[in-house]
Design a protein around this motif. Structure first.
Motif, PDB file in Angstrom:
ATOM      1  N   ARG A 132      34.450  -8.788  57.355  1.00  0.00           N
ATOM      2  CA  ARG A 132      33.269  -9.632  57.153  1.00  0.00           C
ATOM      3  C   ARG A 132      32.600  -9.759  58.513  1.00  0.00           C
ATOM      4  O   ARG A 132      33.228 -10.200  59.478  1.00  0.00           O
ATOM      5  N   ALA A 133      31.341  -9.341  58.604  1.00  0.00           N
ATOM      6  CA  ALA A 133      30.639  -9.348  59.888  1.00  0.00           C
ATOM      7  C   ALA A 133      29.311 -10.096  59.779  1.00  0.00           C
ATOM      8  O   ALA A 133      28.661 -10.071  58.731  1.00  0.00           O
ATOM      9  N   ARG A 134      28.941 -10.728  60.863  1.00  0.00           N
ATOM     10  CA  ARG A 134      27.650 -11.419  60.953  1.00  0.00           C
ATOM     11  C   ARG A 134      26.749 -10.627  61.883  1.00  0.00           C
ATOM     12  O   ARG A 134      27.194 -10.103  62.902  1.00  0.00           O
ATOM     13  N   MET A 135      25.501 -10.538  61.532  1.00  0.00           N
ATOM     14  CA  MET A 135      24.507  -9.900  62.385  1.00  0.00           C
ATOM     15  C   MET A 135      23.856 -10.987  63.235  1.00  0.00           C
ATOM     16  O   MET A 135      23.424 -12.015  62.718  1.00  0.00           O
ATOM     17  N   MET A 136      23.795 -10.736  64.549  1.00  0.00           N
ATOM     18  CA  MET A 136      23.295 -11.719  65.504  1.00  0.00           C
ATOM     19  C   MET A 136      22.161 -11.126  66.331  1.00  0.00           C
ATOM     20  O   MET A 136      22.025  -9.908  66.447  1.00  0.00           O
ATOM     21  N   ARG A 137      21.372 -12.015  66.935  1.00  0.00           N
ATOM     22  CA  ARG A 137      20.318 -11.611  67.872  1.00  0.00           C
ATOM     23  C   ARG A 137      20.819 -11.831  69.296  1.00  0.00           C
ATOM     24  O   ARG A 137      21.424 -12.865  69.582  1.00  0.00           O
ATOM     25  N   ARG A 138      20.544 -10.895  70.169  1.00  0.00           N
ATOM     26  CA  ARG A 138      20.920 -11.082  71.583  1.00  0.00           C
ATOM     27  C   ARG A 138      20.183 -12.279  72.176  1.00  0.00           C
ATOM     28  O   ARG A 138      20.676 -12.933  73.081  1.00  0.00           O
ATOM     29  N   SER A 139      18.994 -12.571  71.660  1.00  0.00           N
ATOM     30  CA  SER A 139      18.223 -13.717  72.144  1.00  0.00           C
ATOM     31  C   SER A 139      18.779 -15.041  71.620  1.00  0.00           C
ATOM     32  O   SER A 139      18.337 -16.102  72.034  1.00  0.00           O
ATOM     33  N   GLY A 140      19.735 -14.953  70.687  1.00  0.00           N
ATOM     34  CA  GLY A 140      20.376 -16.147  70.144  1.00  0.00           C
ATOM     35  C   GLY A 140      20.125 -16.306  68.660  1.00  0.00           C
ATOM     36  O   GLY A 140      19.052 -15.975  68.153  1.00  0.00           O
ATOM     37  N   GLY A 141      21.133 -16.771  67.970  1.00  0.00           N
ATOM     38  CA  GLY A 141      21.001 -17.056  66.554  1.00  0.00           C
ATOM     39  C   GLY A 141      21.428 -15.920  65.646  1.00  0.00           C
ATOM     40  O   GLY A 141      21.631 -14.784  66.073  1.00  0.00           O
ATOM     41  N   THR A 142      21.552 -16.259  64.379  1.00  0.00           N
ATOM     42  CA  THR A 142      21.940 -15.316  63.346  1.00  0.00           C
ATOM     43  C   THR A 142      20.728 -14.560  62.848  1.00  0.00           C
ATOM     44  O   THR A 142      19.649 -15.134  62.702  1.00  0.00           O
ATOM     45  N   LEU A 143      20.923 -13.287  62.566  1.00  0.00           N
ATOM     46  CA  LEU A 143      19.841 -12.450  62.048  1.00  0.00           C
ATOM     47  C   LEU A 143      19.782 -12.601  60.527  1.00  0.00           C
ATOM     48  O   LEU A 143      20.761 -12.296  59.842  1.00  0.00           O
ATOM     49  N   PRO A 144      18.648 -13.055  59.980  1.00  0.00           N
ATOM     50  CA  PRO A 144      18.531 -13.129  58.519  1.00  0.00           C
ATOM     51  C   PRO A 144      18.569 -11.727  57.903  1.00  0.00           C
ATOM     52  O   PRO A 144      18.035 -10.776  58.474  1.00  0.00           O
ATOM     53  N   HIS A 145      19.192 -11.602  56.746  1.00  0.00           N
ATOM     54  CA  HIS A 145      19.289 -10.300  56.090  1.00  0.00           C
ATOM     55  C   HIS A 145      17.921  -9.705  55.801  1.00  0.00           C
ATOM     56  O   HIS A 145      17.746  -8.486  55.878  1.00  0.00           O
ATOM     57  N   GLU A 146      16.944 -10.540  55.472  1.00  0.00           N
ATOM     58  CA  GLU A 146      15.608 -10.018  55.158  1.00  0.00           C
ATOM     59  C   GLU A 146      15.021  -9.290  56.366  1.00  0.00           C
ATOM     60  O   GLU A 146      14.357  -8.272  56.217  1.00  0.00           O
ATOM     61  N   GLU A 147      15.272  -9.797  57.565  1.00  0.00           N
ATOM     62  CA  GLU A 147      14.796  -9.131  58.781  1.00  0.00           C
ATOM     63  C   GLU A 147      15.548  -7.820  59.000  1.00  0.00           C
ATOM     64  O   GLU A 147      14.950  -6.800  59.366  1.00  0.00           O
ATOM     65  N   LEU A 148      16.846  -7.840  58.750  1.00  0.00           N
ATOM     66  CA  LEU A 148      17.651  -6.624  58.854  1.00  0.00           C
ATOM     67  C   LEU A 148      17.137  -5.561  57.882  1.00  0.00           C
ATOM     68  O   LEU A 148      16.888  -4.420  58.259  1.00  0.00           O
ATOM     69  N   PHE A 149      16.942  -5.943  56.615  1.00  0.00           N
ATOM     70  CA  PHE A 149      16.514  -4.981  55.603  1.00  0.00           C
ATOM     71  C   PHE A 149      15.073  -4.522  55.818  1.00  0.00           C
ATOM     72  O   PHE A 149      14.713  -3.404  55.451  1.00  0.00           O
ATOM     73  N   ALA A 150      14.239  -5.365  56.418  1.00  0.00           N
ATOM     74  CA  ALA A 150      12.868  -4.947  56.726  1.00  0.00           C
ATOM     75  C   ALA A 150      12.872  -3.803  57.733  1.00  0.00           C
ATOM     76  O   ALA A 150      12.033  -2.898  57.674  1.00  0.00           O
ATOM     77  N   ALA A 151      13.844  -3.817  58.645  1.00  0.00           N
ATOM     78  CA  ALA A 151      13.925  -2.779  59.681  1.00  0.00           C
ATOM     79  C   ALA A 151      14.688  -1.543  59.218  1.00  0.00           C
ATOM     80  O   ALA A 151      14.411  -0.436  59.668  1.00  0.00           O
ATOM     81  N   THR A 152      15.656  -1.729  58.318  1.00  0.00           N
ATOM     82  CA  THR A 152      16.533  -0.611  57.960  1.00  0.00           C
ATOM     83  C   THR A 152      16.375  -0.162  56.517  1.00  0.00           C
ATOM     84  O   THR A 152      16.893   0.883  56.137  1.00  0.00           O
ATOM     85  N   GLY A 153      15.695  -0.962  55.722  1.00  0.00           N
ATOM     86  CA  GLY A 153      15.606  -0.678  54.296  1.00  0.00           C
ATOM     87  C   GLY A 153      16.763  -1.326  53.564  1.00  0.00           C
ATOM     88  O   GLY A 153      17.878  -1.367  54.061  1.00  0.00           O
ATOM     89  N   ARG A 154      16.462  -1.879  52.406  1.00  0.00           N
ATOM     90  CA  ARG A 154      17.515  -2.511  51.605  1.00  0.00           C
ATOM     91  C   ARG A 154      18.303  -1.406  50.914  1.00  0.00           C
ATOM     92  O   ARG A 154      17.732  -0.583  50.211  1.00  0.00           O
ATOM     93  N   PRO A 155      19.617  -1.375  51.120  1.00  0.00           N
ATOM     94  CA  PRO A 155      20.405  -0.319  50.475  1.00  0.00           C
ATOM     95  C   PRO A 155      20.368  -0.461  48.952  1.00  0.00           C
ATOM     96  O   PRO A 155      20.508  -1.555  48.428  1.00  0.00           O
ATOM     97  N   GLN A 156      20.145   0.642  48.289  1.00  0.00           N
ATOM     98  CA  GLN A 156      20.121   0.665  46.831  1.00  0.00           C
ATOM     99  C   GLN A 156      21.483   1.108  46.305  1.00  0.00           C
ATOM    100  O   GLN A 156      22.196   1.841  46.958  1.00  0.00           O
ATOM    101  N   GLN A 157      21.827   0.658  45.125  1.00  0.00           N
ATOM    102  CA  GLN A 157      23.038   1.068  44.423  1.00  0.00           C
ATOM    103  C   GLN A 157      24.326   0.697  45.156  1.00  0.00           C
ATOM    104  O   GLN A 157      25.330   1.372  45.032  1.00  0.00           O
ATOM    105  N   VAL A 158      24.268  -0.368  45.957  1.00  0.00           N
ATOM    106  CA  VAL A 158      25.499  -0.871  46.574  1.00  0.00           C
ATOM    107  C   VAL A 158      26.233  -1.658  45.503  1.00  0.00           C
ATOM    108  O   VAL A 158      25.646  -2.533  44.861  1.00  0.00           O
TER     109      VAL A 158
END
Length: 186
Positions: A132-158
């Motif tokens: 279980r991993a959390r995505m973080m920002r180097r500038s501080g705070g947790t990275l929201p999944h929506e921001e992650l998926f906006a940059a990488t694309g939401r994986p389909q068929q997971v």
């Protein structure tokens, strides 16, 4: 430092595999081949139980690089931290034994992403870990999944994360770093 050279080698190999067109979709399974080295074994002459998780990190590096997630993380100042992990052992890996580390993303919930790693010999699972991993920002705070998926694309068929994984994640969660967590034995 115990696996730094292997980490660098796996990172370089993953980059080379990408240049050869061996990228992975976010739903893909990454595989790397390893050998149990003398520095991996314990006094019982099999791989030390703690070493499995260090070597599974190598599989995670391969997966991050070959899915393109590593480049997005570097570009945006993100990083991942392991929040919890559980491992189950079935058979021991012996000195000089060759094995594959298979890695894949299991999915996500509102707080974390989940990965699975397996140590496999000739198609047979020797050990399996859930991370279980959390995505973080180097500038501080947790990275929201929506921001992650906006940059990488939401994986389909997971596939859905199995209910027992959610139960384990909840049961193993410690208080956030902003709250007290006294060490009191009962």
């Amino acid at each position: 430092m115990n696996v730094i050279w292997r980490t660098l080698l796996i990172h370089l190999q993953a980059r080379r595999r990408m240049r050869r067109g061996q990228t992975l979709p976010m739903t893909g399974v990454g595989t790397i081949r390893l050998t149990t080295l003398p520095s991996d074994i314990d006094i019982l002459r099999h791989m030390n139980n703690g070493r499995y998780l260090s070597l599974f990190d190598l599989g995670r590096w391969d997966l991050l690089v070959r899915t393109g997630l590593w480049d997005a993380m570097r570009r945006n100042g993100w990083y991942a931290v392991v929040a919890a992990e559980t491992i189950t052992f079935r058979k021991s890996l012996q000195l000089w034994q060759r094995f594959d580390v298979e890695s894949r993303f299991l999915g996500h919930d509102d707080r974390a992403v989940y990965m699975e790693h397996r140590a496999v010999v000739d198609g047979e699972i020797y050990a399996r870990a859930i991370i279980r991993a959390r995505m973080m920002r180097r500038s501080g705070g947790t990275l929201p999944h929506e921001e992650l998926f906006a940059a990488t694309g939401r994986p389909q068929q997971v596939p859905d994360v199995e209910p027992w994984v959610h139960d384990w994640a909840e049961a193993s969660r410690l208080p956030s770093t902003g709250r007290a967590a006294p060490s009191v034995w009962r």
